[in-house]
Enzyme design. Structure first.
Site, mmCIF file in Angstrom:
data_model
loop_
_atom_site.group_PDB
_atom_site.id
_atom_site.type_symbol
_atom_site.label_atom_id
_atom_site.label_comp_id
_atom_site.label_asym_id
_atom_site.label_seq_id
_atom_site.Cartn_x
_atom_site.Cartn_y
_atom_site.Cartn_z
ATOM 1 N N TYR A 36 42.989 -18.061 -13.088
ATOM 2 C CA TYR A 36 41.993 -18.307 -12.042
ATOM 3 C C TYR A 36 42.478 -17.647 -10.756
ATOM 4 C CZ TYR A 36 38.234 -20.935 -9.756
ATOM 5 O OH TYR A 36 37.094 -21.288 -9.092
ATOM 6 N N MET A 53 32.112 -18.027 -20.229
ATOM 7 C CA MET A 53 32.647 -18.920 -21.258
ATOM 8 C C MET A 53 32.922 -18.203 -22.586
ATOM 9 S SD MET A 53 33.124 -21.780 -19.728
ATOM 10 C CE MET A 53 33.720 -22.736 -21.101
ATOM 11 N N TRP A 73 30.375 -17.190 -6.675
ATOM 12 C CA TRP A 73 31.566 -18.046 -6.735
ATOM 13 C C TRP A 73 31.463 -19.061 -5.603
ATOM 14 C CZ3 TRP A 73 37.299 -16.662 -5.275
ATOM 15 C CH2 TRP A 73 38.154 -17.610 -5.842
HETATM 16 N N1 LIG Z 1 31.224 -19.430 -10.101
HETATM 17 C C1 LIG Z 1 31.298 -20.693 -9.700
HETATM 18 O O1 LIG Z 1 31.369 -21.000 -8.514
HETATM 19 C C2 LIG Z 1 31.301 -21.761 -10.734
HETATM 20 C C3 LIG Z 1 31.093 -23.093 -10.382
HETATM 21 C C4 LIG Z 1 31.038 -24.051 -11.404
HETATM 22 C C5 LIG Z 1 31.240 -23.658 -12.716
HETATM 23 N N2 LIG Z 1 31.478 -22.360 -12.997
HETATM 24 C C6 LIG Z 1 31.654 -21.875 -14.368
HETATM 25 O O2 LIG Z 1 30.494 -22.256 -15.086
HETATM 26 C C7 LIG Z 1 30.831 -22.511 -16.427
HETATM 27 C C8 LIG Z 1 30.377 -23.922 -16.770
HETATM 28 O O3 LIG Z 1 31.118 -24.844 -15.972
HETATM 29 P P1 LIG Z 1 30.869 -26.397 -16.162
HETATM 30 O O4 LIG Z 1 31.799 -27.146 -15.313
HETATM 31 O O5 LIG Z 1 29.429 -26.653 -16.032
HETATM 32 O O6 LIG Z 1 31.322 -26.503 -17.690
HETATM 33 P P2 LIG Z 1 31.267 -27.658 -18.744
HETATM 34 O O7 LIG Z 1 30.417 -28.788 -18.260
HETATM 35 O O8 LIG Z 1 32.656 -27.920 -19.183
HETATM 36 O O9 LIG Z 1 30.474 -26.945 -19.953
HETATM 37 C C9 LIG Z 1 31.008 -25.846 -20.596
HETATM 38 C C10 LIG Z 1 29.851 -25.024 -21.159
HETATM 39 O O10 LIG Z 1 30.352 -23.835 -21.715
HETATM 40 C C11 LIG Z 1 29.815 -23.680 -23.040
HETATM 41 N N3 LIG Z 1 30.796 -22.979 -23.857
HETATM 42 C C12 LIG Z 1 32.063 -23.354 -24.129
HETATM 43 N N4 LIG Z 1 32.668 -22.414 -24.887
HETATM 44 C C13 LIG Z 1 31.746 -21.436 -25.083
HETATM 45 C C14 LIG Z 1 31.758 -20.193 -25.796
HETATM 46 N N5 LIG Z 1 32.847 -19.764 -26.439
HETATM 47 N N6 LIG Z 1 30.630 -19.457 -25.786
HETATM 48 C C15 LIG Z 1 29.526 -19.885 -25.147
HETATM 49 N N7 LIG Z 1 29.454 -21.035 -24.455
HETATM 50 C C16 LIG Z 1 30.558 -21.802 -24.437
HETATM 51 C C17 LIG Z 1 29.569 -25.084 -23.498
HETATM 52 O O11 LIG Z 1 28.608 -25.072 -24.509
HETATM 53 P P3 LIG Z 1 28.880 -25.700 -25.976
HETATM 54 O O12 LIG Z 1 28.510 -27.154 -25.871
HETATM 55 O O13 LIG Z 1 28.000 -24.910 -26.830
HETATM 56 O O14 LIG Z 1 30.348 -25.514 -26.269
HETATM 57 C C18 LIG Z 1 29.054 -25.721 -22.225
HETATM 58 O O15 LIG Z 1 27.702 -25.412 -22.045
HETATM 59 C C19 LIG Z 1 32.338 -22.289 -16.525
HETATM 60 O O16 LIG Z 1 32.555 -20.966 -16.910
HETATM 61 C C20 LIG Z 1 32.806 -22.499 -15.108
HETATM 62 O O17 LIG Z 1 34.017 -21.864 -14.842
HETATM 63 C C21 LIG Z 1 31.508 -21.409 -12.038
#
Ligand SMILES: NC(=O)c1ccc[n+]([C@@H]2O[C@H](COP(=O)([O-])OP(=O)(O)OC[C@H]3O[C@@H](n4cnc5c(N)ncnc54)[C@H](OP(=O)(O)O)[C@@H]3O)[C@@H](O)[C@H]2O)c1
Length: 393
Positions: free
Chosen positions: A95, A296, A319
């Site tokens: 990260y 992801m 971000w």
């Molecule tokens: N840029 C930003 O500011 C920001 C802010 C918040 C979050 N994020 C990013 O957004 C994403 C989601 O975050 P979150 O906190 O909402 O996550 P979360 O609640 O932990 O959920 C994870 C998600 O990723 C999917 N996933 C996991 N492994 C995968 C794979 N190999 N291929 C496709 N989908 C997969 C899961 O689906 P399944 O149920 O199908 O496994 C689930 O929908 C992460 O990448 C996180 O780093 C970015």
């Protein structure tokens, strides 16, 4: 003469492993002498790492000192802190925000968001009182711990009435990300259609609910799974208009159904990458925006050339940390927080689906470590759909 700008909050945090702040309380002029003080423990357990790698190999439990407050600090007791994908990436060293390893605490403390209750307030602090709920202003100070001392300017007081600790603990990352992405890339109007993948993620759940509250339609892409019908039902219950699988997204009849939903979609939110992003873009109309905020699948984002040339697609990254850095000196954050809390109070923004992991200060170190490793295991597992949250007792 050039006046140097202060470093952004995330950098200040990285520099001193502390917090910086905006205090939005209307009570900011109450004199400190009118406020009660309560006692703090002298030490507290924290989840610490001093090298990067797998969480089960690097995470330790350390008992750290909690000094009495000084004039400018507050002591807090954490109530709850989630385990987000970025927290796991931070442990792995992948990260971009890397809290420095501090020899006095034996490394860095895990976790980037959470909610804490103020238990003691320095005499010079204005606008924060014992019993208030606060959240860290910036990422990176470490929220996987039962207690902490912060500079008062490094925490943000929440107007917490009618809001659960789970909402408060998770509000600054996922719902805020959903809020910004829905607001900042296109001037969406009620009836407009948004497409997203990873729709069952914490961010995805927030997108569905905010879109519903603001009158937008959502097309939600999830991965195929044995309990797909149940997941579809849960997402529809949150307000999703369409829930389809990655495979469905390639079907022409599904594309026709998307067209029936409203005007051609102009916003796609991508947290998966790879083919998932490609398929989503094919469902977009002209002059649309693809916003990538996660990866992801760990696959690169591959987009059809024709979408850029003939449909005038714009591709962006988002971000939340960068947005917070850019907006640390204006009131947009306070307005967003206030709007999200108002939605939560009226049950239009609900707690993310979650499991609580009870982290008790008095438990033996081995038990706390095992609890943490198991919770992070669950958080990092695919097809889980439930946010793992440390609940501190
Ligand atoms: N840029 C930003 O500011 C920001 C802010 C918040 C979050 N994020 C990013 O957004 C994403 C989601 O975050 P979150 O906190 O909402 O996550 P979360 O609640 O932990 O959920 C994870 C998600 O990723 C999917 N996933 C996991 N492994 C995968 C794979 N190999 N291929 C496709 N989908 C997969 C899961 O689906 P399944 O149920 O199908 O496994 C689930 O929908 C992460 O990448 C996180 O780093 C970015």
């Amino acid at each position: 003469m050039m006046i140097p700008r202060p470093p952004p909050p995330s950098l200040r945090v990285a520099l001193r492993a502390g917090w910086s702040s905006i205090v939005v309380s209307p009570s900011s002029c109450i004199p400190a002498t009118h406020r009660a003080h309560s006692s703090s423990p002298t030490t507290y357990p924290a989840l610490v790492y001093d090298k990067y790698g797998r969480h089960d190999e690097i995470l330790k439990v350390a008992h750290l000192p909690l000094p009495p407050v000084s004039a400018t600090t507050v002591n807090v007791k954490f109530l709850a802190s989630p385990i987000n994908p970025a927290d796991i990436n931070q442990l792995q060293g992948t990260y971009p925000l890397k809290p420095p390893f501090n020899p006095t605490i034996g490394g860095a403390i895990g976790g980037n968001e959470g909610v804490a209750e103020v238990i003691s307030v320095g005499d010079g602090v204005r606008g924060i009182h014992v019993g208030d709920w606060v959240i860290p202003v910036a990422s990176g100070s470490g929220t996987w711990r039962t207690h902490a001392q912060y500079e008062a300017e490094d925490v943000l007081k929440l107007e917490s009435e009618g809001v659960s600790k789970i909402i408060a603990a998770t509000i600054s990352v996922n719902p805020s990300t959903a809020y910004r992405m829905l607001k900042d890339f296109d001037n969406l109007q009620p009836g407009d259609v948004v497409i997203q993948n990873g729709a069952n993620s914490g961010v995805g759940q927030s997108v569905i609910q905010l879109a519903k509250a603001w009158g937008f339609r959502t097309v939600n892409i999830v991965r195929q799974r044995p309990d797909l019908d149940e997941l579809k039902h849960q997402l529809h219950a949150l307000g999703a208009d369409m829930v389809i699988t990655e495979e469905d997204a390639r079907r022409t009849d599904v594309a026709a159904q998307v067209k029936q939903l409203g005007p051609p979609p102009r916003l796609a939110l991508n947290c998966v990458g790879g083919k998932s992003a490609t398929n989503m873009v094919r469902l977009l109309g002209h002059d649309a925006h693809l916003v990538t905020y996660g990866g992801m699948s760990k696959e690169p984002v591959t987009l059809p050339t024709s979408a850029f040339i003939f449909k005038n697609l714009s591709a962006h990254g988002f971000w939340m940390t960068r947005w917070y850095d850019a907006h640390s000196h204006d009131d947009q954050r306070a307005r967003m927080l206030s709007a999200l809390l108002a939605l939560a109070r009226t049950a239009r923004l609900r707690e993310p689906w979650h499991d609580l992991n009870s982290f008790r200060a008095e438990d033996p170190v081995d038990r706390l470590r095992e609890l943490a490793v198991t919770a992070i295991d669950k958080a990092g597992r695919g097809f889980g759909s439930r946010k793992q949250i440390f609940e501190f007792e």
